[in-house]
Design an enzyme around this catalytic site. Structure first.
Site, mmCIF file in Angstrom:
data_model
loop_
_atom_site.group_PDB
_atom_site.id
_atom_site.type_symbol
_atom_site.label_atom_id
_atom_site.label_comp_id
_atom_site.label_asym_id
_atom_site.label_seq_id
_atom_site.Cartn_x
_atom_site.Cartn_y
_atom_site.Cartn_z
ATOM 1 N N HIS A 205 33.400 37.619 44.087
ATOM 2 C CA HIS A 205 34.471 37.564 44.460
ATOM 3 C C HIS A 205 33.843 36.982 46.093
ATOM 4 O O HIS A 205 34.549 39.035 46.736
ATOM 5 C CB HIS A 205 35.587 38.628 43.741
ATOM 6 C CG HIS A 205 36.809 37.992 44.185
ATOM 7 N ND1 HIS A 205 37.848 38.882 44.410
ATOM 8 C CD2 HIS A 205 38.049 36.609 44.184
ATOM 9 C CE1 HIS A 205 39.177 38.022 44.498
ATOM 10 N NE2 HIS A 205 38.944 36.944 44.543
ATOM 11 N N SER B 278 43.073 40.530 46.632
ATOM 12 C CA SER B 278 43.891 39.696 48.187
ATOM 13 C C SER B 278 44.562 40.093 49.438
ATOM 14 O O SER B 278 45.077 41.483 49.403
ATOM 15 C CB SER B 278 44.901 39.820 47.081
ATOM 16 O OG SER B 278 45.522 38.491 47.445
ATOM 17 N N LYS C 84 39.573 37.158 53.637
ATOM 18 C CA LYS C 84 39.209 36.452 53.024
ATOM 19 C C LYS C 84 38.813 34.651 53.294
ATOM 20 O O LYS C 84 37.473 34.448 54.190
ATOM 21 C CB LYS C 84 38.368 36.572 51.613
ATOM 22 C CG LYS C 84 38.238 38.215 50.827
ATOM 23 C CD LYS C 84 37.572 37.242 49.277
ATOM 24 C CE LYS C 84 38.121 36.937 48.776
ATOM 25 N NZ LYS C 84 39.589 37.044 48.087
ATOM 26 N N THR C 85 39.680 34.387 53.248
ATOM 27 C CA THR C 85 39.766 33.241 53.460
ATOM 28 C C THR C 85 40.007 32.536 55.627
ATOM 29 O O THR C 85 39.585 31.835 55.529
ATOM 30 C CB THR C 85 41.110 32.021 52.957
ATOM 31 O OG1 THR C 85 40.797 32.447 51.213
ATOM 32 C CG2 THR C 85 41.251 30.778 52.984
ATOM 33 N N ARG D 63 49.022 36.118 39.062
ATOM 34 C CA ARG D 63 48.435 36.670 37.614
ATOM 35 C C ARG D 63 49.056 37.293 37.458
ATOM 36 O O ARG D 63 49.747 38.714 37.935
ATOM 37 C CB ARG D 63 47.014 36.680 37.870
ATOM 38 C CG ARG D 63 46.085 35.672 38.399
ATOM 39 C CD ARG D 63 45.379 35.948 38.489
ATOM 40 N NE ARG D 63 44.700 36.688 39.698
ATOM 41 C CZ ARG D 63 44.534 38.308 38.956
ATOM 42 N NH1 ARG D 63 44.823 38.923 37.903
ATOM 43 N NH2 ARG D 63 44.269 39.617 39.988
ATOM 44 N N ASP E 71 36.345 32.032 48.430
ATOM 45 C CA ASP E 71 37.421 33.050 47.178
ATOM 46 C C ASP E 71 35.819 33.148 45.798
ATOM 47 O O ASP E 71 35.597 34.470 45.402
ATOM 48 C CB ASP E 71 37.795 32.286 46.220
ATOM 49 C CG ASP E 71 38.801 33.346 45.316
ATOM 50 O OD1 ASP E 71 38.911 34.653 46.151
ATOM 51 O OD2 ASP E 71 39.093 33.074 44.219
ATOM 52 N N ARG F 28 51.529 30.340 48.707
ATOM 53 C CA ARG F 28 50.415 29.909 48.370
ATOM 54 C C ARG F 28 49.976 28.589 48.599
ATOM 55 O O ARG F 28 51.490 28.364 48.504
ATOM 56 C CB ARG F 28 49.734 30.266 46.755
ATOM 57 C CG ARG F 28 48.830 31.407 46.191
ATOM 58 C CD ARG F 28 48.267 31.959 47.218
ATOM 59 N NE ARG F 28 47.601 33.871 46.070
ATOM 60 C CZ ARG F 28 46.833 33.954 46.414
ATOM 61 N NH1 ARG F 28 45.500 33.599 46.857
ATOM 62 N NH2 ARG F 28 46.309 35.138 46.797
ATOM 63 N N LYS G 104 41.229 31.478 37.683
ATOM 64 C CA LYS G 104 40.962 32.952 37.142
ATOM 65 C C LYS G 104 40.190 33.068 36.565
ATOM 66 O O LYS G 104 38.714 33.414 36.470
ATOM 67 C CB LYS G 104 41.168 33.276 37.744
ATOM 68 C CG LYS G 104 41.674 34.125 39.819
ATOM 69 C CD LYS G 104 40.487 34.187 40.139
ATOM 70 C CE LYS G 104 41.192 34.781 41.941
ATOM 71 N NZ LYS G 104 40.043 34.654 42.313
#
Length: 533
Positions: free
Chosen positions: A221, A239, A243-244, A60, A258, A324, A201
């Site tokens: 988030h 990031s 989390k994942t 981003r 997410d 990704r 996003k």
């Protein structure tokens, strides 16, 4: 879950101002992948997933993300370095240039929706130049049934044109790329960048404005999963903090990785229909759920193949550190269907502390929880960004400031109320370094982090002895099943205790400096959650 083909003649986008376009409507992932390969827009990996290069931008561009400042937003949005204002008239002019540019082209349209709790359903239409952008949207948003697509009425529209370049002197963008949200028109325009994360996003930012203001629902988030006992766990983190990875627990059902909402009646629901995971250094042994999800229908971004093969080299960062993969959530076997659950009982704030200072797990008071949520700390390590040669503290309010249009204290207040009403335990988990800072110490072993989280979820930390961190005032367990006791107190893992104290004070000062911007909004309980000066 069926992925449907719809007759391309049944859809018109002329009302958007796009004329004489050839429209491919809601094509299946198989067809989109085939088109990408035929047009040489991607390559097929040995795992069956399509691999694409997003071009100039591999992440981003926060400085090029704007919100239209109008009667709806001018007094509600927290304007500043994160939420940059854009003039209504300039948005209208740029929209017209963009739709003229998209006219007479071959385009890919995807109708989908966000929010698994149907009470909050947001219908979305993506119009893009690239077939793999439509494939990404198919992976990441919730997929309507064939019946739902009949007469589909999109509430929000996203126009994405990676090859359209703005002219900053005319359009008042910062440079040629942009992502601009108009809440009044319920439209997002994206140009000059092929990075797909801008699509997801953009919708997340929209929900972060709409849900608190209109629905009394907290957007988060975070990732989330639910156990057989029906108790939900929430994982906040920036990031790279896990989390994942940590929410993909084989003993619990994944709700999402997410973006979630927390309703007034304590339902936790996924905004999305897929996962967007980092794959840097991915291995089948370390993260089997993510690895096994990379198959036909998944979309790899900016990875490199091993020489002379179509086998992905997950350690290769030649293009970017931010490699990704996106995939539909049903590529994960153990998922919650539909993607929602009640009874939140544990919240985990994940941080990758590259200074090696914070405990691997600690239990937070209500004031500490609010303080650390508003702070949103993690660390950047050498090599992640140009000019970063040593660990740097990084703070992102609410663990997602770039996507939060409202003032961070609005989200923190909502979270505090919900935590107290639901009676949740809140934990700070350091997935970063132990035994010293980055370059000296080592990364916390994933198996230990998983064991600590499992112990917290199963209530096995409820009755153990805790000791207080001398600087951060965090309650650290002195024992945890399947975890060596000597790593639970970070100072014990450092050979040089004086060096540890110096580094801990340095990090504490960074927390204080960052929090100065929020002090006037914080009550005594929150301020008491800060480390000692």
């Amino acid at each position: 879950m069926a992925h449907l083909d719809i007759d391309t003649k049944t859809i018109s986008i002329e009302k958007l101002g796009i004329n004489n376009a050839t429209v491919h409507y809601n094509l299946s992932s198989d067809k989109l992948q085939k088109i990408c390969l035929e047009k040489r827009l991607g390559k097929l990996s040995s795992l069956g997933a399509l691999s694409v290069n997003t071009g100039e931008f591999t992440g981003r561009s926060p400085k090029d993300r704007f919100i239209v400042k109008d009667a709806l937003t001018k007094d509600k949005v927290w304007w500043g370095d994160i939420n940059l204002p854009f003039q209504e008239a300039k948005f209208e002019a740029l929209y017209k240039k963009l739709t003229d540019y998209l006219s007479n082209k071959e385009l890919y349209v995807r109708d989908a929706y966000a929010c698994a709790d149907t009470r909050y359903k947001m219908t979305i239409r993506l119009v893009s130049e690239l077939p793999w952008s439509a494939m990404f949207a198919n992976n990441m948003f919730l997929r309507p049934t064939k019946e739902e697509l009949v007469g589909f009425d999109a509430e929000w529209t996203i126009l994405q044109a990676p090859t359209f370049m703005a002219v900053p002197s005319e359009d008042e963008t910062r440079q040629h790329n942009f992502a601009i949200i108009s809440f009044a028109k319920k439209t997002i325009i994206i140009g000059g960048t092929g990075y797909t994360g801008e699509i997801k996003k953009g919708i997340f930012s929209a929900l972060n404005f709409i849900l608190p203001v209109q629905k009394e629902t907290l957007p988060m988030h975070c990732s989330a999963n639910v156990g057989e006992d029906g108790e939900t766990a929430i994982f906040f983190g920036l990031s790279g903090t896990g989390k994942t990875t940590l929410s993909a627990d084989p003993s619990r059902k994944l709700i999402g990785d997410d973006e979630h909402g927390w309703t007034k009646d304590n339902t936790i629901f996924n905004f999305e229909g897929g996962c967007y995971a980092k794959v840097i250094d991915l291995s089948k042994e370390g993260e089997p759920d993510i690895y096994n999800a990379i198959k036909k229908g998944a979309l790899l971004e900016n990875v490199i193949f091993k020489a002379g093969t179509n086998e992905v080299d997950f350690s290769d960062t030649s293009i970017t550190q931010n490699t990704r993969v996106s995939y539909p959530i049903d590529h994960i076997e153990n998922i919650q269907v539909p993607s929602l659950a009640k009874n939140p009982k544990n919240i985990f704030f994940l941080t990758a502390d590259a200074f090696g200072v914070l405990p691997p797990i600690s239990k937070l008071t209500a004031g500490q929880a609010a303080y650390h949520f508003i702070s949103g700390y993690t660390a950047k390590v050498a090599g992640t960004e140009a000019g970063v040669d040593e660990p740097m503290p990084s703070f992102s309010a609410c663990f997602g400031a770039p996507f939060m249009p409202l003032h961070p204290t609005k989200y923190a207040e909502m979270l505090s109320v919900k935590m107290q009403e639901a009676g949740v335990n809140v934990w700070l988990v350091n997935t970063g370094w132990t035994g010293g800072p980055y370059g000296i110490g080592s990364r916390m072993k994933l198996k230990y982090t998983r064991a600590m989280i499992t112990a917290a979820l199963e209530g096995k930390l409820n009755d153990v002895e805790f000791k207080t961190h001398e600087i951060f005032q965090l309650a650290m367990p002195t024992s945890c099943e399947n975890v060596p006791s000597d790593i639970l107190c970070p100072k014990n893992t450092w050979a040089d205790k004086d060096a540890y104290n110096k580094k801990a004070k340095h990090l504490a000062n960074s927390f204080h400096k960052n929090f100065e911007q929020f002090e006037s909004y914080a009550n005594k309980e929150i301020l008491a959650g800060a480390p000692i000066k």
